[in-house]
Design an enzyme around this catalytic site. Structure first.
Site, PDB file in Angstrom:
ATOM      1  N   GLY A 109     -18.730 -29.457 -19.353  1.00 56.58           N
ATOM      2  CA  GLY A 109     -18.141 -29.266 -20.677  1.00 56.58           C
ATOM      3  C   GLY A 109     -18.764 -28.095 -21.403  1.00 56.58           C
ATOM      4  O   GLY A 109     -19.911 -27.713 -21.134  1.00 56.58           O
ATOM      5  N   ASN A 110     -17.993 -27.493 -22.301  1.00 59.13           N
ATOM      6  CA  ASN A 110     -18.514 -26.355 -23.056  1.00 59.13           C
ATOM      7  C   ASN A 110     -17.663 -26.078 -24.281  1.00 59.13           C
ATOM      8  O   ASN A 110     -16.481 -26.407 -24.322  1.00 59.13           O
ATOM      9  CB  ASN A 110     -18.624 -25.090 -22.173  1.00 59.13           C
ATOM     10  N   HIS A 152     -14.199 -32.609 -19.162  1.00 58.21           N
ATOM     11  CA  HIS A 152     -13.587 -33.455 -18.131  1.00 58.21           C
ATOM     12  C   HIS A 152     -13.542 -34.885 -18.672  1.00 58.21           C
ATOM     13  O   HIS A 152     -13.850 -35.832 -17.953  1.00 58.21           O
ATOM     14  CB  HIS A 152     -14.400 -33.417 -16.838  1.00 58.21           C
ATOM     15  N   TYR A 155      -2.118 -33.498 -45.362  1.00 62.00           N
ATOM     16  CA  TYR A 155      -3.195 -34.469 -45.155  1.00 62.00           C
ATOM     17  C   TYR A 155      -4.572 -33.876 -45.471  1.00 62.00           C
ATOM     18  O   TYR A 155      -4.814 -32.699 -45.256  1.00 62.00           O
ATOM     19  CB  TYR A 155      -3.162 -34.935 -43.688  1.00 62.00           C
ATOM     20  N   ASP A 176       0.766 -36.392 -35.347  1.00 58.71           N
ATOM     21  CA  ASP A 176      -0.002 -35.661 -36.360  1.00 58.71           C
ATOM     22  C   ASP A 176      -0.731 -34.467 -35.737  1.00 58.71           C
ATOM     23  O   ASP A 176      -0.562 -33.329 -36.175  1.00 58.71           O
ATOM     24  CB  ASP A 176      -1.075 -36.574 -36.974  1.00 58.71           C
ATOM     25  N   HIS A 224      -7.884 -31.207 -13.027  1.00 51.61           N
ATOM     26  CA  HIS A 224      -9.130 -30.640 -13.534  1.00 51.61           C
ATOM     27  C   HIS A 224      -9.581 -31.347 -14.813  1.00 51.61           C
ATOM     28  O   HIS A 224     -10.424 -32.235 -14.749  1.00 51.61           O
ATOM     29  CB  HIS A 224      -8.933 -29.123 -13.732  1.00 51.61           C
ATOM     30  N   SER A 243     -19.865 -21.282 -16.523  1.00 52.52           N
ATOM     31  CA  SER A 243     -18.987 -20.826 -15.435  1.00 52.52           C
ATOM     32  C   SER A 243     -17.533 -20.746 -15.879  1.00 52.52           C
ATOM     33  O   SER A 243     -16.701 -20.162 -15.182  1.00 52.52           O
ATOM     34  CB  SER A 243     -19.132 -21.757 -14.230  1.00 52.52           C
ATOM     35  N   SER A 302     -24.839 -21.756 -18.735  1.00 53.34           N
ATOM     36  CA  SER A 302     -24.437 -22.567 -17.581  1.00 53.34           C
ATOM     37  C   SER A 302     -25.546 -23.545 -17.188  1.00 53.34           C
ATOM     38  O   SER A 302     -26.724 -23.172 -17.117  1.00 53.34           O
ATOM     39  CB  SER A 302     -24.145 -21.629 -16.399  1.00 53.34           C
ATOM     40  N   GLY A 303     -25.176 -24.799 -16.953  1.00 54.14           N
ATOM     41  CA  GLY A 303     -26.085 -25.764 -16.336  1.00 54.14           C
ATOM     42  C   GLY A 303     -27.284 -26.168 -17.161  1.00 54.14           C
ATOM     43  O   GLY A 303     -28.298 -26.611 -16.608  1.00 54.14           O
TER      44      GLY A 303
END
Ligand SMILES: [Zn+2]
Length: 224
Positions: free
Chosen positions: A35-36, A104, A221, A127, A167, A82, A52-53
């Site tokens: 994730g990023n 993910h 809203y 919404d 993915h 990555s 990364s990592g």
């Protein structure tokens, strides 16, 4: 290392993007170092992205990576995520985008694994997404294919989220915070609609009502 000051827009984005990574953990959208989040430096084609990592506990403003519009590193000691090429492609092609998120997250990725769009069967989904959450093409990492898939799927769509086939989730927003919100909401509706389908077939919302809900939420809203 860049230190924070209100006069330094790069430092401000480093702080914002660093802090937003904690939201991915808080909402259970990521495992290990996956994730990023990235954020555009306002008014430029520069963006700040996660290294990364690196463990989420070790993410800090000083180790965020500053990149150019082609994804090359401008400032940072570590290698960038990555997924940097995909983020860079989105910033190049969608000038209105100020933030990009990739996860993910489990329920949304379960829909991606089936290449099945999430149908718009909850008012909260109308919404935020204004319709179904679409599926993007299957694409391998290593060139612009993921970025092209994100841009081609989201251009002309009201959804700020795309499920890249087999993915996971990419979301965009006018700000990095808005892109994180879309990632949180995407996982929330993916989960609820998955649960609903275990019990039967969810009831569609008529298009006119989806349009009205989306219009109201996007323009009326919240606090103005
Ligand atoms: Zn990924």
């Amino acid at each position: 290392m860049v230190t924070a000051s209100p006069q330094d827009p790069v430092a401000a984005v480093r702080h914002e993007v660093s802090a937003l990574h904690a939201e991915l953990v808080r909402y259970n959208l990521v495992a290990w170092t996956a994730g990023n989040v990235s954020g555009r430096v306002p008014g430029t084609d520069l963006f700040v992205i996660k290294p990364s990592g690196v463990d989420y506990d070790d993410i800090a403003p000083h180790n965020m990576i500053l990149c150019e519009r082609d994804g090359t590193v401008v400032d940072g000691d570590l290698s960038p995520s990555s997924d940097t090429a995909a983020h860079a492609y989105v910033y190049r092609e969608m000038p209105e985008v100020g933030g990009v998120v990739h996860t993910h997250s489990p329920y949304a990725s379960a829909w991606a694994a089936r290449a099945e769009p999430i149908p718009c069967v909850l008012t909260a989904m109308a919404d935020e997404f204004g319709g179904p959450i679409p599926i993007g093409p299957f694409a391998l990492i290593g060139n612009d294919d993921i970025g092209k898939g994100i841009v081609s799927t989201l251009t002309g769509s009201r959804s700020p989220a795309v499920l890249m086939q087999n993915h996971g989730v990419f979301t965009i927003g006018r700000t990095a915070r808005a892109a994180v919100k879309a990632a949180v909401m995407c996982e929330d509706v993916a989960r609820t609609i998955h649960l609903s389908r275990q019990l039967g077939e969810p009831v569609p919302i008529p298009q006119g009502d989806i349009d009205r809900l989306h219009e109201r939420y996007q323009n009326v809203y919240g606090q103005r």
